[in-house]
Motif scaffolding. Structure first.
Motif: not given
Length: 241
Positions: A46-50
């Motif tokens: 999720g953090l890679t996308v954010v």
């Protein structure tokens, strides 16, 4: 933005998604005593996308995923003429990330790609929880469709501005929390292709599912939001705006 800028942005963004997400599983999740576990891996994806949505959303739209590109086309948000460029850049980024991750992981003498894998996706024998082909196929279609719904809804011109990356990143985190035990979570053919090429064997044999199911799910999700949401005022070609 030029096509070269968009393609490079998609390459870098997808590289970060695969290296960061799969890297968390390979390098950190299994670390003795302080492994980050399933929750940590889900958050990492999720953090890679954010982070990339804020970094390159204004350049390429931050698709990072052939299923997203195809789904945005089905939803009327993306030009079909740009699809080959985006998909090629995404797959290339995923492949480079997987091979670089293998290089880093191999620095540990106890690491073996045959024994430890590279966060590859699978069903049946390749599933972390032993789930069969039908379960894997179903959940990959369903969750990819929901992911497209989240993307298109949060980037709709009528949605609150500035929050789309958070909604999309949290959506991907939830998707991983649901489906890591089933397929190790794909919803992204580029994410699946890199590790499968590195690991080979059953991961490569089962790669077809992680192209077919996410692409079908992307088409369904994009078309469904276009039909139900009737988002005539939506901003075009944006995942991470």
């Amino acid at each position: 933005m030029t096509n070269m800028q968009k393609g490079l942005a998609e390459f870098i963004g997808t590289f970060w998604l695969v290296f960061g997400g799969c890297g968390s599983a390979v390098l950190a999740a299994a670390f003795p005593d302080v492994g980050i576990g399933l929750l940590g891996v889900a958050l990492a994806f999720g953090l890679t996308v954010v982070t990339m949505a804020y970094a390159i959303g204004h350049i390429s739209g931050c698709h990072l995923n052939p299923a997203v590109t195809v789904g945005l086309w089905a939803g009327g948000r993306f030009d079909a003429r740009d699809m080959p460029l985006y998909i090629a850049a995404q797959v290339a980024g995923g492949i480079v990330a997987a091979f670089l991750l293998l290089y880093v992981a191999s620095g540990n003498p106890d690491y073996s790609v045959a024994a430890n894998g590279l966060a590859a996706n699978g069903f049946g024998e390749g599933s972390p929880g032993g789930y069969d082909l039908i379960s894997g196929f179903t959940i990959e279609i369903l969750l990819t469709a929901v992911f497209l719904w989240i993307i298109m809804g949060s980037t709709d011109g009528r949605a609150p501005a500035g929050f789309a990356p958070l909604a999309i990143g949290l959506g991907l985190t939830l998707i991983h929390l649901i489906s890591i035990p089933v397929t190790n979570t794909s919803v992204n053919p580029a994410r699946s292709t890199g590790p499968a090429l590195v690991v080979g064997g059953i991961a490569l044999q089962q790669l077809w599912l992680f192209w077919v199911a996410p692409l079908l799910g992307g088409l369904v999700g994009g078309w469904l939001y276009r039909t139900v949401g009737a988002d005539a005022g939506a901003k075009p070609d944006i995942e991470g705006d």
